[in-house]
Design a protein around this motif. Sequence first.
Motif, mmCIF file in Angstrom:
data_model
loop_
_atom_site.group_PDB
_atom_site.id
_atom_site.type_symbol
_atom_site.label_atom_id
_atom_site.label_comp_id
_atom_site.label_asym_id
_atom_site.label_seq_id
_atom_site.Cartn_x
_atom_site.Cartn_y
_atom_site.Cartn_z
ATOM 1 N N VAL A 1 0.765 -1.228 0.099
ATOM 2 C CA VAL A 1 -0.102 0.379 0.184
ATOM 3 C C VAL A 1 0.275 1.420 0.164
ATOM 4 C CG1 VAL A 1 -1.900 1.722 1.270
ATOM 5 C CG2 VAL A 1 -2.192 -1.211 1.451
ATOM 6 N N ARG A 2 1.966 0.997 0.704
ATOM 7 C CA ARG A 2 2.587 2.476 0.998
ATOM 8 C C ARG A 2 3.434 2.893 -0.618
ATOM 9 N NH1 ARG A 2 5.894 1.446 6.784
ATOM 10 N NH2 ARG A 2 3.356 2.066 8.110
ATOM 11 N N ALA A 3 3.799 1.979 -1.425
ATOM 12 C CA ALA A 3 4.170 1.305 -2.149
ATOM 13 C C ALA A 3 3.154 2.266 -3.928
ATOM 14 C CB ALA A 3 5.478 0.518 -2.701
ATOM 15 N N GLY A 4 2.342 2.103 -2.914
ATOM 16 C CA GLY A 4 1.170 1.921 -4.604
ATOM 17 C C GLY A 4 1.002 0.912 -5.156
ATOM 18 N N VAL A 5 1.908 -0.538 -4.601
ATOM 19 C CA VAL A 5 1.877 -1.290 -6.219
ATOM 20 C C VAL A 5 0.864 -3.115 -5.421
ATOM 21 C CG1 VAL A 5 3.490 -3.663 -6.424
ATOM 22 C CG2 VAL A 5 4.261 -1.201 -5.998
ATOM 23 N N PRO A 6 -0.511 -3.035 -6.251
ATOM 24 C CA PRO A 6 -0.630 -3.954 -5.328
ATOM 25 C C PRO A 6 -0.553 -5.656 -5.827
ATOM 26 C CG PRO A 6 -1.747 -3.026 -8.009
ATOM 27 C CD PRO A 6 -0.512 -2.260 -7.722
ATOM 28 N N ILE A 7 -0.944 -5.996 -4.727
ATOM 29 C CA ILE A 7 -0.162 -7.860 -4.349
ATOM 30 C C ILE A 7 -1.648 -8.399 -4.359
ATOM 31 C CG2 ILE A 7 1.877 -6.402 -4.199
ATOM 32 C CD1 ILE A 7 0.915 -7.840 -0.878
ATOM 33 N N VAL A 8 -1.644 -10.389 -4.157
ATOM 34 C CA VAL A 8 -2.395 -10.952 -3.987
ATOM 35 C C VAL A 8 -1.339 -11.233 -2.995
ATOM 36 C CG1 VAL A 8 -3.313 -12.424 -4.477
ATOM 37 C CG2 VAL A 8 -3.753 -10.519 -5.934
ATOM 38 N N TRP A 9 -2.185 -11.702 -1.926
ATOM 39 C CA TRP A 9 -1.647 -13.032 -1.224
ATOM 40 C C TRP A 9 -1.923 -13.787 -1.740
ATOM 41 C CZ3 TRP A 9 -2.989 -14.228 4.675
ATOM 42 C CH2 TRP A 9 -1.944 -15.144 5.175
ATOM 43 N N GLY A 10 -1.080 -15.480 -1.559
ATOM 44 C CA GLY A 10 -1.937 -16.755 -1.490
ATOM 45 C C GLY A 10 -3.082 -17.223 -0.522
ATOM 46 N N GLY A 11 -2.189 -16.548 0.642
ATOM 47 C CA GLY A 11 -2.546 -16.314 2.051
ATOM 48 C C GLY A 11 -4.824 -16.590 1.622
ATOM 49 N N ASP B 1 -0.496 -7.940 -8.781
ATOM 50 C CA ASP B 1 -1.928 -8.631 -9.049
ATOM 51 C C ASP B 1 -2.254 -8.491 -10.564
ATOM 52 O OD1 ASP B 1 -4.713 -7.999 -9.623
ATOM 53 O OD2 ASP B 1 -4.858 -6.847 -8.080
ATOM 54 N N ARG B 2 -2.593 -8.960 -11.056
ATOM 55 C CA ARG B 2 -3.299 -9.484 -12.430
ATOM 56 C C ARG B 2 -3.811 -8.193 -13.321
ATOM 57 N NH1 ARG B 2 -1.491 -14.963 -14.911
ATOM 58 N NH2 ARG B 2 -1.193 -16.054 -13.042
ATOM 59 N N ARG B 3 -4.155 -8.060 -12.501
ATOM 60 C CA ARG B 3 -5.298 -6.424 -13.129
ATOM 61 C C ARG B 3 -4.044 -5.320 -13.136
ATOM 62 N NH1 ARG B 3 -9.415 -6.897 -8.858
ATOM 63 N NH2 ARG B 3 -7.313 -7.055 -6.840
ATOM 64 N N HIS B 4 -3.523 -5.800 -12.457
ATOM 65 C CA HIS B 4 -2.507 -4.046 -12.562
ATOM 66 C C HIS B 4 -1.206 -4.779 -13.318
ATOM 67 C CE1 HIS B 4 -5.092 -1.907 -10.388
ATOM 68 N NE2 HIS B 4 -5.172 -2.562 -10.070
ATOM 69 N N TYR B 5 -0.891 -5.743 -13.152
ATOM 70 C CA TYR B 5 0.485 -6.608 -14.096
ATOM 71 C C TYR B 5 0.165 -8.111 -14.885
ATOM 72 C CZ TYR B 5 2.523 -3.062 -10.799
ATOM 73 O OH TYR B 5 3.492 -2.421 -9.689
ATOM 74 N N PRO B 6 -0.210 -7.387 -15.873
ATOM 75 C CA PRO B 6 -1.086 -9.299 -17.016
ATOM 76 C C PRO B 6 0.707 -9.503 -17.203
ATOM 77 C CG PRO B 6 -1.218 -6.401 -17.900
ATOM 78 C CD PRO B 6 -0.266 -6.365 -16.618
#
Length: 127
Positions: free
Chosen positions: A98-108, A122-127
């Motif tokens: 969030v601080r870096a503005g980088v959307p991620i997905v956690w497998g958990g 996140d695939r929606r932002h990093y295809p």
Amino acid sequence: MSFRLSNRSRARMKGVHPDLVAVVEAAIALTPVDFIVTEGLRDAKRQSALVRSGASRTLNSRHLTGHAVDVAAVVDGHLRWDWPLYPRIAAAFKTAAVRAGVPIVWGGDWPRLRDGPHFELDRRHYP
């Protein structure tokens, strides 16, 4: 307590997208549980082997494109896989992202086949 990435963890992120590397580097400073990077970029041969062994269910892994990393918790110098450690690490990753503005997905957070050590862009932002 603030932890630091080892040289081995840094080497394992070779070929990983720089935005995800930045999140990992920020997360290690935030996490209450030390961790190492166990794997970043994979080739198709390694991914196929993981599918054959049952350690992965997809040949279309984000590791193949450098958009994912796996980590392992380290407690008292030993790798630990017990589930309660991973949400604590994930909280650091999510804050760093969030601080870096980088959307991620956690497998958990996946509804099926939860994968606590896995983080990906996140695939929606990093295809």
